[in-house]
Design a protein around this motif. Structure first.
Motif, PDB file in Angstrom:
ATOM      1  N   PHE A 199       5.634  -5.589  -4.962  1.00  0.00           N
ATOM      2  CA  PHE A 199       4.605  -4.875  -4.217  1.00  0.00           C
ATOM      3  C   PHE A 199       3.959  -3.748  -5.014  1.00  0.00           C
ATOM      4  CE2 PHE A 199       7.158  -6.317  -0.374  1.00  0.00           C
ATOM      5  CZ  PHE A 199       6.287  -7.372  -0.103  1.00  0.00           C
ATOM      6  N   ASP A 200       4.097  -3.763  -6.325  1.00  0.00           N
ATOM      7  CA  ASP A 200       3.468  -2.755  -7.172  1.00  0.00           C
ATOM      8  C   ASP A 200       1.981  -3.097  -7.311  1.00  0.00           C
ATOM      9  OD1 ASP A 200       2.485  -1.195  -9.262  1.00  0.00           O
ATOM     10  OD2 ASP A 200       4.380  -1.219 -10.357  1.00  0.00           O
ATOM     11  N   LEU A 201       1.135  -2.361  -6.588  1.00  0.00           N
ATOM     12  CA  LEU A 201      -0.283  -2.694  -6.580  1.00  0.00           C
ATOM     13  C   LEU A 201      -0.951  -2.485  -7.933  1.00  0.00           C
ATOM     14  CD1 LEU A 201      -1.570  -1.406  -3.118  1.00  0.00           C
ATOM     15  CD2 LEU A 201      -1.400  -3.774  -3.911  1.00  0.00           C
ATOM     16  N   GLY A 202      -0.419  -1.579  -8.744  1.00  0.00           N
ATOM     17  CA  GLY A 202      -0.977  -1.441 -10.089  1.00  0.00           C
ATOM     18  C   GLY A 202      -0.850  -2.727 -10.867  1.00  0.00           C
ATOM     19  N   MET A 203       0.289  -3.393 -10.760  1.00  0.00           N
ATOM     20  CA  MET A 203       0.507  -4.670 -11.433  1.00  0.00           C
ATOM     21  C   MET A 203      -0.318  -5.786 -10.794  1.00  0.00           C
ATOM     22  SD  MET A 203       4.636  -4.206 -11.839  1.00  0.00           S
ATOM     23  CE  MET A 203       4.954  -5.666 -12.846  1.00  0.00           C
ATOM     24  N   ILE A 204      -0.393  -5.764  -9.457  1.00  0.00           N
ATOM     25  CA  ILE A 204      -1.167  -6.795  -8.762  1.00  0.00           C
ATOM     26  C   ILE A 204      -2.650  -6.680  -9.106  1.00  0.00           C
ATOM     27  CG2 ILE A 204      -1.848  -7.659  -6.491  1.00  0.00           C
ATOM     28  CD1 ILE A 204       0.916  -6.778  -5.474  1.00  0.00           C
ATOM     29  N   LEU A 205      -3.157  -5.463  -9.228  1.00  0.00           N
ATOM     30  CA  LEU A 205      -4.557  -5.273  -9.628  1.00  0.00           C
ATOM     31  C   LEU A 205      -4.828  -5.845 -11.013  1.00  0.00           C
ATOM     32  CD1 LEU A 205      -5.320  -1.668  -8.327  1.00  0.00           C
ATOM     33  CD2 LEU A 205      -6.432  -3.787  -7.598  1.00  0.00           C
ATOM     34  N   ASP A 206      -3.865  -5.696 -11.924  1.00  0.00           N
ATOM     35  CA  ASP A 206      -4.029  -6.269 -13.257  1.00  0.00           C
ATOM     36  C   ASP A 206      -4.061  -7.799 -13.208  1.00  0.00           C
ATOM     37  OD1 ASP A 206      -4.228  -3.900 -14.644  1.00  0.00           O
ATOM     38  OD2 ASP A 206      -2.072  -3.735 -14.973  1.00  0.00           O
ATOM     39  N   TYR A 207      -3.321  -8.372 -12.277  1.00  0.00           N
ATOM     40  CA  TYR A 207      -3.304  -9.830 -12.127  1.00  0.00           C
ATOM     41  C   TYR A 207      -4.639 -10.336 -11.592  1.00  0.00           C
ATOM     42  CZ  TYR A 207      -1.781 -14.422 -10.377  1.00  0.00           C
ATOM     43  OH  TYR A 207      -1.655 -15.763 -10.112  1.00  0.00           O
ATOM     44  N   TRP A 208      -5.213  -9.603 -10.636  1.00  0.00           N
ATOM     45  CA  TRP A 208      -6.492 -10.000 -10.059  1.00  0.00           C
ATOM     46  C   TRP A 208      -7.681  -9.566 -10.911  1.00  0.00           C
ATOM     47  CZ3 TRP A 208      -8.014 -12.485  -5.432  1.00  0.00           C
ATOM     48  CH2 TRP A 208      -6.956 -12.982  -4.660  1.00  0.00           C
ATOM     49  N   GLY A 209      -7.463  -8.648 -11.842  1.00  0.00           N
ATOM     50  CA  GLY A 209      -8.555  -8.134 -12.649  1.00  0.00           C
ATOM     51  C   GLY A 209      -8.938  -9.058 -13.782  1.00  0.00           C
ATOM     52  N   PRO A 210      -9.911  -8.665 -14.592  1.00  0.00           N
ATOM     53  CA  PRO A 210     -10.441  -9.543 -15.647  1.00  0.00           C
ATOM     54  C   PRO A 210      -9.411  -9.919 -16.701  1.00  0.00           C
ATOM     55  CG  PRO A 210     -11.332  -7.307 -15.828  1.00  0.00           C
ATOM     56  CD  PRO A 210     -10.635  -7.383 -14.519  1.00  0.00           C
ATOM     57  N   ARG A 211      -8.366  -9.100 -16.881  1.00  0.00           N
ATOM     58  CA  ARG A 211      -7.361  -9.421 -17.902  1.00  0.00           C
ATOM     59  C   ARG A 211      -6.365 -10.464 -17.396  1.00  0.00           C
ATOM     60  NH1 ARG A 211      -4.891  -4.004 -20.133  1.00  0.00           N
ATOM     61  NH2 ARG A 211      -4.198  -5.393 -21.798  1.00  0.00           N
ATOM     62  N   ALA A 264       0.819  -1.205   0.000  1.00  0.00           N
ATOM     63  CA  ALA A 264       0.000   0.000   0.000  1.00  0.00           C
ATOM     64  C   ALA A 264       0.856   1.261   0.000  1.00  0.00           C
ATOM     65  CB  ALA A 264      -0.939   0.001   1.204  1.00  0.00           C
ATOM     66  N   LEU A 265       1.852   1.299   0.871  1.00  0.00           N
ATOM     67  CA  LEU A 265       2.622   2.528   1.028  1.00  0.00           C
ATOM     68  C   LEU A 265       3.558   2.786  -0.148  1.00  0.00           C
ATOM     69  CD1 LEU A 265       3.330   2.570   4.868  1.00  0.00           C
ATOM     70  CD2 LEU A 265       1.552   3.763   3.584  1.00  0.00           C
ATOM     71  N   VAL A 266       4.278   1.759  -0.611  1.00  0.00           N
ATOM     72  CA  VAL A 266       5.215   2.022  -1.719  1.00  0.00           C
ATOM     73  C   VAL A 266       4.471   2.313  -3.018  1.00  0.00           C
ATOM     74  CG1 VAL A 266       7.020   0.591  -0.679  1.00  0.00           C
ATOM     75  CG2 VAL A 266       5.534  -0.394  -2.437  1.00  0.00           C
ATOM     76  N   SER A 267       3.234   1.831  -3.138  1.00  0.00           N
ATOM     77  CA  SER A 267       2.467   2.063  -4.358  1.00  0.00           C
ATOM     78  C   SER A 267       1.743   3.404  -4.347  1.00  0.00           C
ATOM     79  CB  SER A 267       1.448   0.936  -4.563  1.00  0.00           C
ATOM     80  OG  SER A 267       2.090  -0.310  -4.715  1.00  0.00           O
TER      81      SER A 267
END
Length: 411
Positions: free
Chosen positions: A249-261, A81-84
């Motif tokens: 810990f890059d949440l932007g990348m992690i969100l893409d992994y958990w997202g529909p794509r 959360a913090l580093v992102s």
């Protein structure tokens, strides 16, 4: 190569974990973690991830689409959360009322923030007016605030802080590792932009998975810091001033992994996913409010039982978490020796503390699977025996009797 004998299979001793965490996991969580593995893009895996996201929206009391898990302990969630969310040079305000506020400040500094702190005495919390005054003075982009700090057992009220942050355009993050699942927590109603937790306390699982929820405002910040080209993530320029300082810990990348794509980022910790899903399922099956009430009752029973044994409670009890209490170690009792006796003779673990409280208090938890009557009474009976062994005059059966009265509705 060595000639050392090969050890036998894992065979842990029976323990009743009544410290500040980790705690004994729900049996169904352990069973879930033993389920067979599937591939990372198996339809069952994708379905399980989607189910887990929906379950944790219920746990967090949020409609945030960006609700997921970070693979790692609760500290992994904090760091993600913090580093992102922090850009180098951002001003970050951290109110500190225990050990874990210092942790937030350290991680924010590693994210290259300009960190400002305010502190209060251990055992106390901050009035909202003090936090607002600091926000006006510091003008931070982010407020990072622990909700429940197990080092002091105190819980910082958050219900007015979100409005304060909104008035001043400040992003609001909280570490709810110690509080989520056993205390009131309202992500949307309190105006939180980001919150993280772990499984190993009130959620009743093992350490190793970090639930996180992010507001649409927080997601906008994450989206602005990522780089995607032709549907394939390319390595970012680590020298770019706006780059997230971590890949994992890059949440932007992690969100893409958990997202529909489902863009590849890492290999999901499948067994931990199963366990985290079960932690949330168990809570919502019992009922979110019912679980919080169970923690409140168990915590109150433990508190009254300890008082009946003559032990002084540390800190402002009005702001104590439901799920953990700190008591002063009686004069003449060697704290670590007594804790060792509880473990060796009764199989019960309680905690010591850190910093200014080291050697001064014991911390006793009632959380998750162990927020139940028999665990409370067994712990009180064992502690009474250990105290008597060290010459402390305690009323025979007093702790158990006082706790039983709470469960009977007499207190």
């Amino acid at each position: 190569m060595t000639d050392a004998p090969i050890p036998g299979p894992i065979d842990p001793p029976a323990r009743l974990l009544m410290g500040p965490g980790p705690i004994s996991a729900y049996p169904s969580v352990l069973r879930a973690m033993s389920a067979p593995l599937v591939g990372q893009y198996d339809p069952f895996m994708t379905t399980t991830m989607v189910e887990t996201q929906q379950l944790y929206r219920g746990v967090w009391a949020t409609s945030n689409e960006a609700t997921l898990l970070v693979d790692g302990t609760s500290r992994a969630g904090i760091e993600a959360a913090l580093v992102s969310l922090i850009r180098p040079g951002d001003r970050v305000l951290v109110p500190i009322f225990g050990r874990f506020g210092h942790l937030l400040a350290e991680i924010a500094e590693r994210a290259m923030a300009e960190v400002h702190t305010i502190e209060t005495e251990w055992g106390q919390v901050f009035p909202p007016s003090v936090i607002e005054e600091a926000i006006v003075r510091v003008r931070p982009s982010l407020l990072a605030l622990v909700h429940g700090d197990t080092s002091t057992t105190m819980m910082q009220p958050l219900d007015e802080i979100g409005a304060v942050c909104a008035r001043h355009g400040v992003l609001f993050y909280t570490d709810a590792t110690a509080s989520l699942g056993g205390n009131e927590f309202e992500t949307d109603a309190w105006g939180l932009d980001a919150a993280t937790a772990g499984l190993q306390k009130c959620l009743g699982g093992p350490s190793g998975s970090a639930p996180i929820t992010l507001s649409s405002r927080a997601v906008e910040i994450l989206q602005s810091r990522k780089k995607i080209e032709a549907g394939i993530r390319e390595p970012g320029d680590p020298s770019a001033p706006d780059a997230v300082r971590s890949n994992y810990f890059d949440l932007g990348m992690i969100l893409d992994y958990w997202g529909p794509r489902r863009l590849n980022h890492h290999t999901e910790a499948t067994s931990m996913l199963y366990g985290a899903r079960e932690c949330a399922r168990v809570m919502l099956l019992e009922g979110r409010s019912a679980v919080i009430a169970r923690h409140e009752r168990a915590g109150r029973a433990m508190l009254e039982g300890l008082r009946a044994l003559g032990l002084a409670v540390f800190g402002d009890v009005a702001h104590k978490m439901n799920n953990v209490v700190a008591v002063e170690i009686p004069d003449g009792v060697p704290g670590d020796v007594a804790r060792a006796a509880l473990l060796e003779d009764f199989g019960i673990e309680i905690g010591t503390s850190f910093g200014p409280l080291h050697g001064r208090v014991w911390r006793i938890g009632t959380m998750g699977y162990n927020a139940r009557k028999d665990a409370v009474l067994t712990t009180l009976a064992a502690l009474e025996a250990v105290l008597m062994r060290h010459g402390v005059a305690v009323p025979a059966g007093g702790g158990v009797e006082a706790a039983t009265a709470v469960y009977a509705g007499a207190v």
